[in-house]
Design an enzyme around this catalytic site. Structure first.
Site, mmCIF file in Angstrom:
data_model
loop_
_atom_site.group_PDB
_atom_site.id
_atom_site.type_symbol
_atom_site.label_atom_id
_atom_site.label_comp_id
_atom_site.label_asym_id
_atom_site.label_seq_id
_atom_site.Cartn_x
_atom_site.Cartn_y
_atom_site.Cartn_z
ATOM 1 N N HIS A 1 0.835 -1.198 0.000
ATOM 2 C CA HIS A 1 0.000 0.000 0.000
ATOM 3 C C HIS A 1 0.872 1.250 0.000
ATOM 4 O O HIS A 1 1.858 1.321 0.738
ATOM 5 C CB HIS A 1 -0.906 0.013 1.234
ATOM 6 C CG HIS A 1 -1.650 1.295 1.425
ATOM 7 N ND1 HIS A 1 -1.345 2.196 2.435
ATOM 8 C CD2 HIS A 1 -2.679 1.850 0.731
ATOM 9 C CE1 HIS A 1 -2.150 3.233 2.360
ATOM 10 N NE2 HIS A 1 -2.974 3.056 1.339
ATOM 11 N N SER A 2 0.541 2.228 -0.829
ATOM 12 C CA SER A 2 1.181 3.529 -0.853
ATOM 13 C C SER A 2 2.680 3.379 -1.073
ATOM 14 O O SER A 2 3.102 2.817 -2.083
ATOM 15 C CB SER A 2 0.843 4.284 0.443
ATOM 16 O OG SER A 2 1.146 5.650 0.322
#
Length: 313
Positions: A213-214
């Site tokens: 994520h991210s």
């Protein structure tokens, strides 16, 4: 009762794990010399004693917690990599107390490995400027409100009752401060050190699926480029970066990629740039004949997702 036995209607059977364990990967020894001896008191009501900071320090290690099924039903394990200034807590429980993606993937039959990346959470820090060149960065709630697309920057207020979120927001806005409690300091320019730890993790685990994520999504895209034969597939949820891909032939052996995007990216100048970079990566992979699927949640009619879909309702 375990997952292979029946449960009452409307109830889920308890998870059945054979083991929960933790370990560290990566890290290197750095020697510090020439610092003054300090006098500090550590124990409550204890005496002051000398502390000598000179000597060998271990830094660059990563913490990993493994959740291993008693009866896994998936061929390969799943690795969950968090984003910048975060820890593996992102996957465990939502700020308003719902089960996190960790629980959902365990119920789906995966062995799951959750990391605290280099310098985060239980991975620990190192001295600065003696080892880390710069002091840590600390994210404000103001920045998080805007960058995580909870609401417009001008909609943030110190008083929770005065905050204004985006219309239709699926993040549990009332628990934003609870979420902020799990943010941790971060350092800039530690990509090489962090990637070295992720390389070590992939070598230790073997063939796996990586879900990042991210910032963790950007690390996942780079890690799979470096070690394509150890990753069965990669899922990048709102990745904030992607490898530069000037040569299509460098992408041809890569496994399947899935890119996932939430709402209001087109309204945010920084996220527009992040996504343009990642879309170029996906296009290059597709041009090389690779599998690169883009899941745009608003385009699919799923609206209101923040930058943290694993926490959204």
């Amino acid at each position: 009762m375990n997952d292979h036995q029946s449960s009452a209607p409307g109830q889920q059977a308890p998870l059945s794990l054979r083991e929960i364990r933790s370990f560290f990967v990566g890290g290197t020894i750095r020697r510090v010399q020439g610092l003054p001896i300090e006098q500090r008191r550590f124990a409550q009501n204890g005496p002051v004693r000398n502390i000598d900071p000179n000597g060998d320090h271990l830094c660059g290690q990563m913490y990993v917690q493994a959740y291993l099924q008693a009866h896994p039903t998936r061929r390969v394990p799943l690795l969950l990599w968090h984003g910048g200034g975060m820890t593996g807590a992102n996957w465990e429980t939502t700020p308003d107390g719902r089960p996190g993606w960790l629980t959902h993937f365990l119920r789906a039959g995966f062995d799951v490995y959750v990391s605290d990346a280099v310098e985060r959470g239980r991975a620990g820090w190192a001295r600065w400027p003696d080892i880390y060149a710069e002091p840590p960065l600390h994210r404000t709630l103001d920045e998080g409100w805007d960058m995580f697309r909870i609401g417009p920057r001008e909609g943030y207020a110190s008083a929770a009752s005065e905050r204004r979120a985006h219309a239709g927001q699926q993040f549990p806005v009332d628990e934003f401060d609870t979420f902020a409690a799990q943010w941790v300091p971060r350092w800039a320019d530690h990509e090489a050190m962090t990637l070295a730890a992720y390389d070590a993790l992939l070598l230790q685990i073997g063939t796996c699926v990586v879900l990042g994520h991210s910032q963790g999504g950007g690390f996942a895209l780079e890690a799979v480029r470096r070690r394509p034969h150890q990753v069965a597939a990669v899922v990048a949820v709102e990745p904030s970066g992607a490898p530069q891909t000037p040569h299509a032939q460098d992408l041809s052996p890569l496994p399947a990629h899935l890119y996932v995007w939430g709402d209001r990216i087109a309204d945010h100048p920084i996220w527009q740039r992040y996504r343009a970079n990642v879309d170029a990566h996906a296009a290059a992979l597709q041009a090389a004949g690779g599998r690169a699927d883009v899941l745009d949640l608003p385009h699919e009619g799923i609206r209101g997702n923040s930058h943290f879909p694993m926490m959204d309702r």
